[in-house]
Design a protein around this motif. Structure first.
Motif, mmCIF file in Angstrom:
data_model
loop_
_atom_site.group_PDB
_atom_site.id
_atom_site.type_symbol
_atom_site.label_atom_id
_atom_site.label_comp_id
_atom_site.label_asym_id
_atom_site.label_seq_id
_atom_site.Cartn_x
_atom_site.Cartn_y
_atom_site.Cartn_z
ATOM 1 N N THR A 71 -27.530 26.570 -62.579
ATOM 2 C CA THR A 71 -27.600 25.258 -63.204
ATOM 3 C C THR A 71 -29.063 24.950 -63.479
ATOM 4 O O THR A 71 -29.911 25.136 -62.617
ATOM 5 C CB THR A 71 -27.001 24.168 -62.286
ATOM 6 N N VAL A 72 -29.339 24.488 -64.677
ATOM 7 C CA VAL A 72 -30.688 24.101 -65.063
ATOM 8 C C VAL A 72 -30.741 22.580 -65.077
ATOM 9 O O VAL A 72 -29.842 21.926 -65.606
ATOM 10 C CB VAL A 72 -31.046 24.660 -66.459
ATOM 11 N N VAL A 73 -31.783 22.015 -64.495
ATOM 12 C CA VAL A 73 -31.951 20.572 -64.478
ATOM 13 C C VAL A 73 -33.211 20.243 -65.272
ATOM 14 O O VAL A 73 -34.285 20.746 -64.972
ATOM 15 C CB VAL A 73 -32.073 20.041 -63.031
ATOM 16 N N MET A 74 -33.033 19.409 -66.304
ATOM 17 C CA MET A 74 -34.159 18.989 -67.146
ATOM 18 C C MET A 74 -34.079 17.481 -67.314
ATOM 19 O O MET A 74 -33.072 16.975 -67.820
ATOM 20 C CB MET A 74 -34.100 19.669 -68.510
ATOM 21 N N GLN A 75 -35.101 16.781 -66.879
ATOM 22 C CA GLN A 75 -35.148 15.322 -66.927
ATOM 23 C C GLN A 75 -33.893 14.768 -66.272
ATOM 24 O O GLN A 75 -33.655 15.008 -65.102
ATOM 25 C CB GLN A 75 -35.360 14.843 -68.352
ATOM 26 N N ASP A 76 -33.064 14.047 -67.004
ATOM 27 C CA ASP A 76 -31.859 13.429 -66.427
ATOM 28 C C ASP A 76 -30.609 14.239 -66.694
ATOM 29 O O ASP A 76 -29.500 13.748 -66.499
ATOM 30 C CB ASP A 76 -31.664 12.025 -67.006
ATOM 31 N N GLU A 77 -30.756 15.465 -67.142
ATOM 32 C CA GLU A 77 -29.621 16.277 -67.551
ATOM 33 C C GLU A 77 -29.560 17.565 -66.750
ATOM 34 O O GLU A 77 -30.571 18.153 -66.405
ATOM 35 C CB GLU A 77 -29.813 16.649 -69.029
ATOM 36 N N SER A 78 -28.355 18.009 -66.474
ATOM 37 C CA SER A 78 -28.187 19.338 -65.875
ATOM 38 C C SER A 78 -27.075 20.048 -66.626
ATOM 39 O O SER A 78 -26.151 19.418 -67.141
ATOM 40 C CB SER A 78 -27.852 19.236 -64.385
ATOM 41 N N PHE A 79 -27.189 21.354 -66.729
ATOM 42 C CA PHE A 79 -26.198 22.125 -67.462
ATOM 43 C C PHE A 79 -26.163 23.550 -66.933
ATOM 44 O O PHE A 79 -27.134 24.040 -66.359
ATOM 45 C CB PHE A 79 -26.483 22.110 -68.975
ATOM 46 N N PRO A 80 -25.016 24.231 -67.108
ATOM 47 C CA PRO A 80 -24.905 25.616 -66.645
ATOM 48 C C PRO A 80 -25.758 26.543 -67.498
ATOM 49 O O PRO A 80 -25.999 26.272 -68.672
ATOM 50 C CB PRO A 80 -23.420 25.940 -66.797
ATOM 51 N N ALA A 81 -26.211 27.635 -66.910
ATOM 52 C CA ALA A 81 -27.039 28.589 -67.641
ATOM 53 C C ALA A 81 -26.746 29.997 -67.156
ATOM 54 O O ALA A 81 -26.296 30.210 -66.038
ATOM 55 C CB ALA A 81 -28.513 28.270 -67.445
ATOM 56 N N CYS A 82 -27.003 30.962 -68.012
ATOM 57 C CA CYS A 82 -26.859 32.374 -67.685
ATOM 58 C C CYS A 82 -28.168 33.071 -67.972
ATOM 59 O O CYS A 82 -28.837 32.771 -68.966
ATOM 60 C CB CYS A 82 -25.768 33.029 -68.545
#
Length: 155
Positions: free
Chosen positions: A140-151
């Motif tokens: 999971t990548v966290v950037m500012q107020d957002e997080s999203f799955p990553a490969c």
């Protein structure tokens, strides 16, 4: 029209009747018009993004027969617009089945969608036969107020 005017009109609008370098019929504006692309050897690439967010508008089994990738990225996340398209995912299976070689292919969905999950479950045996692996997100990548799955992919 005099020859010099004809010559100038051709130079003032070069490529007017060309679409992707292929002479087109101005009467036909359809993206799937009768442009015939000559058959040639398939193209091998490391990574290919499935066009138009994996919509069935531009991608068919022919795409997967001709564009042979080690990794295909599927980014569709709009069920209302048919993205990702089950037909495109099925086209991957059909196209890959005609390669004649059992190269490893990895499918990378950027979103966890119902369409992708159902396709994965219903075609899992066929995927294994064709040496297709579906890569699930492992980070999971966290950037500012957002997080999203990553490969992470290494070449």
């Amino acid at each position: 029209m005099p020859e010099d005017e004809l010559s100038r009109s051709n130079h003032s609008n070069p490529g007017k009747s060309l679409v992707n370098g292929i002479k087109s019929n101005p009467a036909s504006n359809s993206p799937k018009s009768s442009l015939s692309v000559p058959m040639g050897p398939p193209v091998y690439v490391d990574l290919a993004y499935i066009p138009n967010h994996c919509s069935g508008k531009n991608t068919d089994p022919e795409f997967f027969k001709r564009v042979r990738a080690s990794y295909y990225v599927v980014s569709g996340n709009d069920a209302a617009n048919g993205e990702p398209s089950r037909a495109v995912l099925d086209a991957l299976l059909e196209g890959k089945s005609q390669w004649g070689e059992n190269l490893q292919v990895t499918l990378i969905p950027t979103h966890d969608t119902e369409v992708t999950r159902e396709w994965y479950q219903q075609t899992h045996e066929k995927q294994q036969e064709l040496n297709i692996m579906v890569l699930a997100s492992s980070s999971t990548v966290v950037m500012q107020d957002e997080s999203f799955p990553a490969c992470k992919i290494e070449f």
